[in-house]
Design a protein around this motif. Structure first.
Motif, mmCIF file in Angstrom:
data_model
loop_
_atom_site.group_PDB
_atom_site.id
_atom_site.type_symbol
_atom_site.label_atom_id
_atom_site.label_comp_id
_atom_site.label_asym_id
_atom_site.label_seq_id
_atom_site.Cartn_x
_atom_site.Cartn_y
_atom_site.Cartn_z
ATOM 1 N N GLN A 1 39.623 27.721 35.080
ATOM 2 C CA GLN A 1 38.355 27.375 35.542
ATOM 3 C C GLN A 1 37.574 26.355 34.875
ATOM 4 O O GLN A 1 37.537 26.475 33.663
ATOM 5 N N CYS B 1 42.789 39.312 40.660
ATOM 6 C CA CYS B 1 43.958 39.581 39.873
ATOM 7 C C CYS B 1 45.386 39.207 40.397
ATOM 8 O O CYS B 1 45.285 39.555 41.651
ATOM 9 N N GLN C 1 40.572 25.230 28.879
ATOM 10 C CA GLN C 1 39.708 26.478 29.090
ATOM 11 C C GLN C 1 39.257 27.256 28.052
ATOM 12 O O GLN C 1 38.358 27.713 27.826
ATOM 13 N N ASP C 2 40.334 27.640 27.442
ATOM 14 C CA ASP C 2 40.579 28.525 26.171
ATOM 15 C C ASP C 2 39.632 27.805 25.000
ATOM 16 O O ASP C 2 38.482 28.253 24.481
ATOM 17 N N ASN D 1 45.404 37.152 33.695
ATOM 18 C CA ASN D 1 44.880 38.551 33.810
ATOM 19 C C ASN D 1 44.237 39.445 32.621
ATOM 20 O O ASN D 1 44.045 40.262 32.452
ATOM 21 N N ARG D 2 44.096 38.198 31.266
ATOM 22 C CA ARG D 2 43.435 38.744 30.263
ATOM 23 C C ARG D 2 41.928 39.146 30.746
ATOM 24 O O ARG D 2 41.384 38.995 31.622
ATOM 25 N N ALA D 3 41.304 39.814 29.612
ATOM 26 C CA ALA D 3 39.914 40.345 29.818
ATOM 27 C C ALA D 3 38.897 39.019 30.073
ATOM 28 O O ALA D 3 38.170 39.114 31.003
ATOM 29 N N THR D 4 39.313 37.897 29.498
ATOM 30 C CA THR D 4 38.503 36.669 29.955
ATOM 31 C C THR D 4 39.911 35.926 30.427
ATOM 32 O O THR D 4 40.706 35.174 29.846
ATOM 33 N N PRO D 5 39.844 36.005 31.655
ATOM 34 C CA PRO D 5 41.173 35.459 32.553
ATOM 35 C C PRO D 5 41.149 33.927 32.304
ATOM 36 O O PRO D 5 40.202 33.018 32.374
ATOM 37 N N LEU D 6 42.403 33.201 31.912
ATOM 38 C CA LEU D 6 42.688 31.865 31.631
ATOM 39 C C LEU D 6 43.418 31.436 33.123
ATOM 40 O O LEU D 6 44.529 31.615 33.241
ATOM 41 N N ARG D 7 42.684 30.921 33.950
ATOM 42 C CA ARG D 7 43.386 30.254 35.096
ATOM 43 C C ARG D 7 42.813 28.719 35.400
ATOM 44 O O ARG D 7 43.066 28.235 36.535
#
Length: 493
Positions: A129, A100, A388-389, A121-127
């Motif tokens: 991936q 995080c 990613q989302d 740092n969302r519940a499903t992190p968007l970075r």
């Protein structure tokens, strides 16, 4: 809105080439030749005229070559020639000089200005991936910040080089490509998370097209060759975004630019193309930033604050309308005093602009740059978060979403839809498409009449299906790019 004009018919070679042919016939020059045919008759003619093919460019049904200027007119009048361009220098749209994940640690303001930090740092992190971002630039060096800070695998998943000058390895000794890569996808580990890229877990595809010497110069043909490789390998590396922080040294219609033809082909094949607008102020938007399909990014000054409410547009950020009547840029992102870790301390930029080098942790160093060249990768990283989302979004839907959720800033002429806010874009639900009804480059036409784009025009567009018919051409003009000097600075709350 006025209908963009179609260029008038002129000879099948750029005007500056015809001028060179008349004034300096014995001078050996580099050109890009496009064909209407798919046989080897033009290559044979070139050889008979004493020319040499340098590089095959099937993405535009052509090739780059060297020949004496005096034979240009003969070649341009041959059956099967579509267009001959000068293999022009392509300019870095970055400016340097004096001048995080825990967001509290951030020393740079830009991730918070565009609300990227609210997605990490969302519940499903968007970075980012799983998303591949191609960097068409001066190369990228292996470095700690470009490893995955969860798996510790190298996120530079592929590297190729197409530059013609010194150091034809994919490594960057100039410094520009490393800066762009850090802004897109640096994980922040070498700076204790003071400098984190927008998509810190995205994969990077390193496509080196510019030299380490001569201020990082690229050529039209090296860029087109790089884009051909991106197209050929897009599925293998899940390349969904390409960042281009360079613009042509010629301002011309998108109907006669091979760079514009190439970026459109990437766009039509599912790759979001993000391009720096340039640093020349009003009326200076060159290829490929002038193409109506791509996302053209201007610069904003975030004032080193986390809030976008005090942001302004610097006067040097390029804006249109283009020669063809299209408004550019499409949106803006922070582009003043953008600092990132510098993995090669002796690169050319650091030696040329030592005042822009600052000390980092444990003996590391950082570098600060300004220009639309560093604004574009902020948007490229943001696109990786959005894809990613929602991986099924098309490039046209991504463009519409980013513009529809941007924050208005300054005049629409200078900033387009406004400053990007990626949290709003991710949380929005519209699937409308940009660019509907826009005429594609005449270099990509299938037939002699202009083709307009809809979401179903080319559901599976392929290079091999593009036919090369006669087109109409406009006069090319030379332009220069501005250099903006700004000192390093740190974020204020």
């Amino acid at each position: 809105m006025d209908t963009p004009r179609v260029p008038a018919l002129t000879p099948r070679a750029a005007p500056q080439l015809l001028q060179l042919a008349a004034e300096q016939p014995s001078t050996v020059i580099s050109v890009v030749v496009q064909k209407q045919t798919h046989d080897q008759s033009i290559e044979a003619l070139l050889a008979n005229l004493g020319g040499t093919i340098v590089r095959d460019l099937p993405i535009i049904n052509g090739f780059s070559a060297k020949l004496q200027a005096g034979v240009i007119r003969h070649l341009a009048n041959a059956d099967g020639i579509r267009w001959i361009s000068l293999d022009t220098p392509v300019i870095k749209q970055a400016c340097t000089g004096q001048g995080c994940i825990d967001p509290v640690r951030l020393a740079a303001a830009y991730p918070q200005t565009i609300s990227a930090d609210r997605l990490w740092n969302r519940a499903t992190p968007l970075r980012g991936q799983g998303i591949g971002v191609a960097v068409l630039d001066s190369g990228i060096n292996p470095q700690q910040d470009l490893y995955d800070n969860v798996t510790w695998k190298d996120r530079i998943v592929a590297s190729v080089s197409y530059n013609d000058g010194w150091n034809q390895t994919p490594y960057d000794m100039y410094g520009h490509g490393n800066q762009v890569a850090q802004i897109i996808a640096g994980n922040g580990s070498t700076s204790n998370y003071a400098y984190v890229g927008i998509a810190p877990r995205a994969n990077l595809i390193n496509v080196k097209v510019s030299d380490d010497l001569n201020q990082g110069t690229a050529t039209t043909s090296s860029m087109v060759a790089g884009m051909q490789w991106i197209y050929d390998n897009r599925a293998k590396y899940n390349i969904r975004v390409v960042n281009i922080s360079l613009t042509d040294s010629v301002v011309e219609s998108y109907h006669v630019s091979v760079l514009d033809a190439a970026v459109e082909q990437l766009w039509f094949n599912g790759i979001v193309v993000v391009v720096a607008a340039g640093n020349g102020g009003a009326g200076s938007v060159a290829a490929p930033a002038n193409d109506p399909f791509v996302i053209t990014v201007g610069a904003a000054d975030d004032k080193a604050t986390s809030s976008p409410n005090d942001d302004t547009i610097p006067t040097w950020s390029s804006y249109g309308p283009t020669i063809d009547g299209f408004a550019k840029p499409d949106l803006v992102a922070p582009g003043v005093s953008i600092t990132a870790p510098m993995p090669v301390p002796n690169n050319s930029l650091a030696q040329t602009y030592p005042a822009n080098v600052t000390a980092g942790l444990n003996g590391t160093r950082n570098f600060t740059m300004s220009g639309t060249s560093v604004a574009a990768p902020i948007v490229a990283g943001a696109v990786a978060l959005l894809l990613q989302d929602e991986p099924n979004l098309t490039p046209d839907q991504v463009k519409y979403r980013l513009m529809a959720t941007a924050k208005p800033i300054g005049s629409a002429a200078q900033s387009g839809a406004g400053e990007i806010n990626i949290q709003r874009a991710v949380d929005a639900t519209t699937t409308q498409s940009a660019n509907t009804g826009t005429a594609i480059s005449q270099l990509n036409n299938d037939g002699s009449s202009p083709t307009t784009w809809t979401s179903t025009t080319w559901s599976t567009a392929k290079w091999s299906t593009a036919k090369w018919s006669t087109a109409k051409w406009s006069t090319a003009k030379w332009s220069t790019s501005a250099q903006i000097m700004t000192p390093p600075r740190t974020k204020t709350k």
